[in-house]
Every structure is written in structure tokens, then in C-alpha cells.
Design a protein around this motif. Structure first.
Motif, PDB file in Angstrom:
ATOM      1  N   CYS A 192     -28.052  47.399  -4.921  1.00 26.85           N
ATOM      2  CA  CYS A 192     -27.222  46.674  -5.887  1.00 26.85           C
ATOM      3  C   CYS A 192     -26.239  45.859  -5.047  1.00 26.85           C
ATOM      4  O   CYS A 192     -25.252  46.402  -4.542  1.00 26.85           O
ATOM      5  N   ILE A 193     -26.518  44.580  -4.863  1.00 25.68           N
ATOM      6  CA  ILE A 193     -25.906  43.812  -3.783  1.00 25.68           C
ATOM      7  C   ILE A 193     -24.435  43.478  -4.004  1.00 25.68           C
ATOM      8  O   ILE A 193     -23.746  43.084  -3.059  1.00 25.68           O
ATOM      9  N   HIS A 194     -23.938  43.646  -5.221  1.00 26.40           N
ATOM     10  CA  HIS A 194     -22.542  43.291  -5.498  1.00 26.40           C
ATOM     11  C   HIS A 194     -21.610  44.492  -5.354  1.00 26.40           C
ATOM     12  O   HIS A 194     -22.037  45.648  -5.502  1.00 26.40           O
ATOM     13  N   VAL A 195     -20.362  44.207  -5.102  1.00 25.48           N
ATOM     14  CA  VAL A 195     -19.334  45.240  -5.017  1.00 25.48           C
ATOM     15  C   VAL A 195     -18.737  45.470  -6.399  1.00 25.48           C
ATOM     16  O   VAL A 195     -18.469  44.516  -7.148  1.00 25.48           O
ATOM     17  N   TYR A 196     -18.538  46.743  -6.728  1.00 20.24           N
ATOM     18  CA  TYR A 196     -17.835  47.140  -7.939  1.00 20.24           C
ATOM     19  C   TYR A 196     -16.615  47.974  -7.542  1.00 20.24           C
ATOM     20  O   TYR A 196     -16.485  48.388  -6.389  1.00 20.24           O
ATOM     21  N   ILE A 197     -15.756  48.234  -8.505  1.00 12.65           N
ATOM     22  CA  ILE A 197     -14.554  49.016  -8.265  1.00 12.65           C
ATOM     23  C   ILE A 197     -14.605  50.276  -9.128  1.00 12.65           C
ATOM     24  O   ILE A 197     -14.651  50.182 -10.363  1.00 12.65           O
ATOM     25  N   LEU A 198     -14.625  51.445  -8.484  1.00 11.53           N
ATOM     26  CA  LEU A 198     -14.513  52.700  -9.228  1.00 11.53           C
ATOM     27  C   LEU A 198     -13.041  52.960  -9.526  1.00 11.53           C
ATOM     28  O   LEU A 198     -12.184  52.804  -8.648  1.00 11.53           O
ATOM     29  N   VAL A 199     -12.762  53.381 -10.755  1.00  9.50           N
ATOM     30  CA  VAL A 199     -11.391  53.658 -11.176  1.00  9.50           C
ATOM     31  C   VAL A 199     -11.327  55.109 -11.644  1.00  9.50           C
ATOM     32  O   VAL A 199     -12.066  55.502 -12.549  1.00  9.50           O
ATOM     33  N   ASP A 200     -10.457  55.909 -11.009  1.00  6.02           N
ATOM     34  CA  ASP A 200     -10.382  57.331 -11.370  1.00  6.02           C
ATOM     35  C   ASP A 200      -9.354  57.564 -12.476  1.00  6.02           C
ATOM     36  O   ASP A 200      -8.736  56.622 -12.984  1.00  6.02           O
ATOM     37  N   SER A 201      -9.180  58.805 -12.845  1.00  4.71           N
ATOM     38  CA  SER A 201      -8.302  59.143 -13.972  1.00  4.71           C
ATOM     39  C   SER A 201      -6.839  58.829 -13.697  1.00  4.71           C
ATOM     40  O   SER A 201      -6.037  58.724 -14.629  1.00  4.71           O
ATOM     41  N   GLU A 202      -6.466  58.675 -12.429  1.00  2.90           N
ATOM     42  CA  GLU A 202      -5.097  58.317 -12.056  1.00  2.90           C
ATOM     43  C   GLU A 202      -4.928  56.813 -11.872  1.00  2.90           C
ATOM     44  O   GLU A 202      -3.839  56.346 -11.509  1.00  2.90           O
ATOM     45  N   GLY A 203      -6.000  56.069 -12.084  1.00  7.74           N
ATOM     46  CA  GLY A 203      -5.927  54.624 -11.925  1.00  7.74           C
ATOM     47  C   GLY A 203      -6.178  54.131 -10.512  1.00  7.74           C
ATOM     48  O   GLY A 203      -6.069  52.921 -10.251  1.00  7.74           O
ATOM     49  N   ARG A 204      -6.518  55.035  -9.597  1.00  7.19           N
ATOM     50  CA  ARG A 204      -6.825  54.610  -8.228  1.00  7.19           C
ATOM     51  C   ARG A 204      -8.146  53.847  -8.220  1.00  7.19           C
ATOM     52  O   ARG A 204      -9.085  54.221  -8.914  1.00  7.19           O
ATOM     53  N   ARG A 205      -8.203  52.822  -7.395  1.00  7.08           N
ATOM     54  CA  ARG A 205      -9.341  51.908  -7.373  1.00  7.08           C
ATOM     55  C   ARG A 205      -9.988  51.927  -5.989  1.00  7.08           C
ATOM     56  O   ARG A 205      -9.296  51.833  -4.969  1.00  7.08           O
ATOM     57  N   ARG A 206     -11.319  52.041  -5.966  1.00  7.93           N
ATOM     58  CA  ARG A 206     -12.072  52.105  -4.705  1.00  7.93           C
ATOM     59  C   ARG A 206     -13.268  51.178  -4.779  1.00  7.93           C
ATOM     60  O   ARG A 206     -14.084  51.280  -5.700  1.00  7.93           O
ATOM     61  N   GLY A 303     -13.813  52.997 -16.306  1.00  9.64           N
ATOM     62  CA  GLY A 303     -14.021  53.731 -15.067  1.00  9.64           C
ATOM     63  C   GLY A 303     -14.691  52.918 -13.981  1.00  9.64           C
ATOM     64  O   GLY A 303     -14.772  53.354 -12.834  1.00  9.64           O
ATOM     65  N   ILE A 304     -15.177  51.712 -14.340  1.00  8.02           N
ATOM     66  CA  ILE A 304     -15.752  50.774 -13.371  1.00  8.02           C
ATOM     67  C   ILE A 304     -15.224  49.382 -13.700  1.00  8.02           C
ATOM     68  O   ILE A 304     -15.174  48.989 -14.866  1.00  8.02           O
ATOM     69  N   ALA A 305     -14.817  48.638 -12.670  1.00 13.23           N
ATOM     70  CA  ALA A 305     -14.358  47.265 -12.844  1.00 13.23           C
ATOM     71  C   ALA A 305     -15.179  46.340 -11.962  1.00 13.23           C
ATOM     72  O   ALA A 305     -15.776  46.776 -10.969  1.00 13.23           O
ATOM     73  N   LEU A 306     -15.207  45.078 -12.325  1.00 11.89           N
ATOM     74  CA  LEU A 306     -15.884  44.081 -11.504  1.00 11.89           C
ATOM     75  C   LEU A 306     -15.005  43.727 -10.306  1.00 11.89           C
ATOM     76  O   LEU A 306     -13.781  43.699 -10.399  1.00 11.89           O
ATOM     77  N   SER A 307     -15.643  43.430  -9.194  1.00 15.43           N
ATOM     78  CA  SER A 307     -14.919  42.945  -8.023  1.00 15.43           C
ATOM     79  C   SER A 307     -14.652  41.450  -8.170  1.00 15.43           C
ATOM     80  O   SER A 307     -14.963  40.841  -9.195  1.00 15.43           O
ATOM     81  N   ASP A 308     -14.113  40.854  -7.112  1.00 17.64           N
ATOM     82  CA  ASP A 308     -13.828  39.419  -7.117  1.00 17.64           C
ATOM     83  C   ASP A 308     -14.998  38.602  -6.583  1.00 17.64           C
ATOM     84  O   ASP A 308     -14.821  37.437  -6.208  1.00 17.64           O
ATOM     85  N   ASP A 309     -16.192  39.165  -6.566  1.00 18.67           N
ATOM     86  CA  ASP A 309     -17.397  38.480  -6.118  1.00 18.67           C
ATOM     87  C   ASP A 309     -17.714  37.344  -7.092  1.00 18.67           C
ATOM     88  O   ASP A 309     -18.026  37.588  -8.257  1.00 18.67           O
ATOM     89  N   PRO A 310     -17.661  36.071  -6.655  1.00 24.00           N
ATOM     90  CA  PRO A 310     -17.887  34.964  -7.591  1.00 24.00           C
ATOM     91  C   PRO A 310     -19.311  34.898  -8.126  1.00 24.00           C
ATOM     92  O   PRO A 310     -19.523  34.455  -9.262  1.00 24.00           O
ATOM     93  N   ILE A 311     -20.298  35.321  -7.340  1.00 29.60           N
ATOM     94  CA  ILE A 311     -21.678  35.319  -7.827  1.00 29.60           C
ATOM     95  C   ILE A 311     -21.850  36.354  -8.934  1.00 29.60           C
ATOM     96  O   ILE A 311     -22.484  36.088  -9.975  1.00 29.60           O
ATOM     97  N   LEU A 312     -21.294  37.534  -8.760  1.00 32.31           N
ATOM     98  CA  LEU A 312     -21.367  38.562  -9.792  1.00 32.31           C
ATOM     99  C   LEU A 312     -20.745  38.054 -11.090  1.00 32.31           C
ATOM    100  O   LEU A 312     -21.333  38.166 -12.172  1.00 32.31           O
TER     101      LEU A 312
END
Length: 330
Positions: A192-206, A303-312
Motif C-alpha cells: 500500500c504505497i501511500h502513507v497513512y496516520i494512525l491515531v490512538d485513543s489519546e490522539g497521538r498520531r503515527r 482512528g486513521i487519517a490521510l497523510s499529506d501525500d498529494p497523489i493519495l
């Protein structure tokens, strides 16, 4: 290549695709129409088919999360509850009649049917990177290809334009060159070539990437053996394989570190990044493609956010335009 989708906000899932990139909806829609125009010029218009990954094979599947992703995201399909899924395998071509052998890259799109309704999708391909960094470079390369094929651009000018993008497309071209014909859709590694952001219950983003690892291992054919196969050998093989024993894939989540690009799908992350086994997907039985099936990689749940990848972020409106034309019988 792009396939098609629908606006993910219509599914009641989290939005913000264009917020991530800072690009207005109107600009994306205009560019999306132009992109689909160019995709249609690659092999012509095939009524009723997607504009890329045109021919597909669907099956019913089950995803059993390991629970190891739960500390990092509240996404419902990555907790511990078994999730029903639909999987669509495909070649990358815009031509639905093209033989499997002649479409080097393969796709695997998974639609997770969420417990409380709605769905989210994960789209993978057999190359780890995309060939264009931005929608603008994607458009220029595709337009150059089409104009050259039609005799509307001198080859010297085409070479100059392609050379301008060689730095970003190099890794993708090398990966395509290394691809061998797969023995089965079930024996490919799908990125899955694009980057996503995992968001936990405390709002931390990875930042993360996803990979589907075949439990059967990667298995390929020689060009000679693949050439002797029927044009649709991958569909036939997978249908028979599922009757004998359901194949499966492990879902890896790869965690990015400081400095790893989140906005460039042409760049790989270092191979030593932390990985966790997020669960296992089992292919159960072939099914006819459900009417209106849409595999939208921008349709993300809480719980998942889109990254800043313009192609995605560009994919949402491009797929929507493709769907509109397909649904209209074009």
C-alpha cells in the motif's frame, strides 16, 4: 495506475482529503476530469469498466485482527473482532482484454465491512512506489505518452520531458523491470504505497504504511511458462486454489520515523523500520463483483487519517470522475 472510487464523505467516514494537501476541491475536480481523459486515451474507452485496473476478480474474505495494532489506533477493523471483507485482484491495465502476462503490476484491493456499518478500503500493488510524486507530474508523463503515441509530439521532446521526471520515476521503473509473472494472485507481496496516520485513543498520531505478505510466499513463473498460460490464468488459478485450500495474507503495519517522507509516494522508507503483524486475511470463495463496488483508498475510518501525500489526496476526485463515466455507460 489509478482505478476508481466514490466520494468517501458519502459513506459517513472521516473527510479531510483536501485539507491535508491544502488544495481546493474545485482544482482537484478540474484536474480529475483531465486525468481521466488521459487514461481513456491509453487504450480507448471500454464501457462499463474502470479506467485502470479494468479487469478484476473478486472474492469473499475474512480478516482476523491480531490486536497488536489496537494500542496505536481506534480503527474498528484493527482491534480484535473478526471482520468480513471483499477482495478484488486485478492487473494494472486500462484494457480489460489484455492478457495477465502483459500487465506486469498486479493489484489487491480490500474492502473491510466495519462492525457498525460502512466500510474502509486498503489498496495494494506489487510495486513498492508510485512513478509520480505529484498530480502535475503524473499528468505530464501521461499526456506525453499519449501525445507521442498519437504522433503529436516529437520523440526528442518526449524524451526531454520524461528525463525531467526520471528522478522521481526511477525507483518505480526499476521495480517494474524486476517483476516476474506471478504464479498466483495469492503469491504476491502487495504494497500500500501511500502513507497513512494512525491515531490512538489519546490522539497521538503515527505515520505508517501497510503491506500484505502472502503466507504461501512469493512464487513466480518464467516468461516461457507464463506465455503458455491462458490470458486469464490468474483468475482461473485462484478460483481452483480456493477450492483446495483458502490462501491467506498477513497484514504488516510499518512505522515511519523522523525524516521518513509522508508526502512522496515515489520514495521507499528504510527496510529496518518497525513492523507489527496486524492480522490475517483469508480468501474464502470467489464471488461476482458486487454492483457498484468501490475501492476508495481515501475512505478512512475514525482512528486513521490521510497523510499529506498529494497523489493519495488526488485519488478521491479522479476515481469519482471515472465512476461517473463508467456508471453512465461510458
Amino acid at each position: 495506475m489509478f482505478s476508481e472510487t466514490e466520494n468517501h464523505q458519502a459513506n459517513g467516514l472521516s473527510g479531510g482529503a483536501n485539507e491535508a494537501s491544502g488544495t481546493s476541491d474545485s482544482l482537484y475536480v478540474t484536474a480529475a476530469e483531465e486525468a481521466v481523459d488521459e487514461l481513456e486515451h491509453v487504450s480507448g474507452v471500454h464501457p462499463g469498466y474502470r479506467r485502470a485496473h479494468a479487469r478484476g476478480f473478486c472474492c469473499r474474505a475474512s480478516f482476523l485482527p491480531s490486536g497488536k495494532a489496537a494500542p496505536y489506533t481506534t480503527a474498528a477493523h484493527l482491534q480484535e473482532r473478526e471482520i468480513k471483507a471483499i477482495v478484488r485482484f486485478s492487473g494494472s491495465s486500462t484494457d480489460p482484454a489484455l492478457a495477465d502476462l502483459l500487465s506486469p503490476a498486479k493489484g489487491m484491493a480490500v474492502q473491510f465491512l466495519l462492525p457498525e456499518g460502512g466500510h474502509t478500503n486498503m489498496v495494494g500493488v506489487t510495486v513498492p512506489v508510485f512513478f509520480a510524486r505529484t498530480p502535475e507530474s503524473f499528468m505530464e508523463m501521461l499526456t506525453t505518452l499519449n501525445r507521442t503515441k498519437a504522433g503529436k509530439m516529437p520523440k526528442a521532446e518526449a524524451l526531454r520531458r520524461f528525463a525531467r521526471h526520471f528522478g522521481e520515476s526511477r525507483q518505480s521503473l526499476l521495480a517494474l523491470k524486476r517483476l516476474k509473472p506471478p504464479a498466483s494472485y495469492a503469491t504476491n507481496l502487495y504494497y500500500c504505497i501511500h502513507v497513512y496516520i494512525l491515531v490512538d485513543s489519546e490522539g497521538r498520531r503515527r505515520p505508517v504504511k501497510f503491506e500484505w505478505i502472502p503466507d504461501l510466499g512469493v512464487q513466480t513463473l518464467s516468461i516461457h511458462d507464463a506465455a503458455a498460460m491462458p490470458d486469464d490464468y490468474l483468475e482461473r488459478e485462484l478460483e481452483l486454489r480456493m477450492l483446495a485450500h483458502p490462501p491467506s495474507f498477513k497484514l504488516n503495519i510499518v512505522f515511519g520515523e523522523e525524516g521518513d517522507p509522508t508526502n512522496d509516494p515515489t520514495k521507499r522508507w528504510p527496510s529496518d523500520r518497525k513492523r507489527i503483524d496486524a492480522g490475517r486475511l483469508v480468501l474464502l470463495e470467489p464471488i461476482a463483483e458486487p454492483p457498484g463496488l468501490i475501492m476508495d483508498p481515501t475512505a478512512v475510518p475514525d482512528g486513521i487519517a490521510l497523510s499529506d501525500d498529494p497523489i493519495l489526496n488526488f485519488r478521491r476526485d479522479t476515481y469519482a470522475e471515472s465512476l461517473k463515466r463508467r456508471s453512465g455507460g461510458h
